[in-house]
Design an enzyme around this catalytic site. Sequence first.
Site, PDB file in Angstrom:
ATOM      1  N   HIS A 109      -2.567  -1.048  -3.364  1.00 44.27           N
ATOM      2  CA  HIS A 109      -3.733  -0.177  -3.213  1.00 44.27           C
ATOM      3  C   HIS A 109      -3.565   1.025  -4.139  1.00 44.27           C
ATOM      4  CE1 HIS A 109      -4.338  -1.791   1.128  1.00 44.27           C
ATOM      5  NE2 HIS A 109      -4.841  -2.603   0.219  1.00 44.27           N
ATOM      6  N   SER A 161       0.858  -1.177   0.000  1.00 39.89           N
ATOM      7  CA  SER A 161       0.000   0.000   0.000  1.00 39.89           C
ATOM      8  C   SER A 161       0.897   1.231   0.000  1.00 39.89           C
ATOM      9  CB  SER A 161      -0.946  -0.036   1.203  1.00 39.89           C
ATOM     10  OG  SER A 161      -1.894   1.010   1.120  1.00 39.89           O
ATOM     11  N   ASP A 196      -4.829  -4.561   5.851  1.00 38.73           N
ATOM     12  CA  ASP A 196      -5.059  -5.410   4.683  1.00 38.73           C
ATOM     13  C   ASP A 196      -3.845  -6.307   4.472  1.00 38.73           C
ATOM     14  OD1 ASP A 196      -6.385  -6.472   2.494  1.00 38.73           O
ATOM     15  OD2 ASP A 196      -5.801  -4.871   1.129  1.00 38.73           O
TER      16      ASP A 196
END
Length: 185
Positions: free
Chosen positions: A48, A21, A140
């Site tokens: 992401h 991310s 995540d």
Amino acid sequence: MAHDRPPSSSPSRDLVVIGASAGGVEALIRVVSDLPADLPAAVCVVLHLARDSPGALARILDRSSPLRCLTAVDGQQLLPGQVLVAPPDRHLLVEDGAVRVTRDPPDQGHRPAIDVLFRSAARHAGSHVVGVVLSGTQSDGTAGLSAIKAAGGRAIVQDPEDAAYPGMPAHALAHVDADAVAPLR
């Protein structure tokens, strides 16, 4: 801080799934640039991205990697030595030796989501999977990495001290017994 376990008589690991991310582009460039040109595994990547991102990650990684890096297309076969990247606003899943690219609902607010990729890899490739969590915030990747471990796969986490954003690696380490914790190098 690396703590590798001795190799066992486990099956070959022919699928590597990587999630990142915030700070992930730089981390991914470093990781793919260090992969061997003859890697006997397929690699799938989720980063992401903003929904309206131009989707240039595969091209960026391809410039740095000895492997071919492509934006994943639904139904595309997993091939050794190839890196498939989730397109913006699409989940990437593994299913029966191929990838699925879907617009299913966001997971934890993310599409693409790391957990979606990791859980599907655990379900369809089991002990043949290596899951890697890199720089990012929040959680995540943790649930998916746990699923990979439960299926007999291996878990590698970037050392939070080495990550531009240590949240995701730290969360993963707090909840998953990683096989290795290492800096990018």
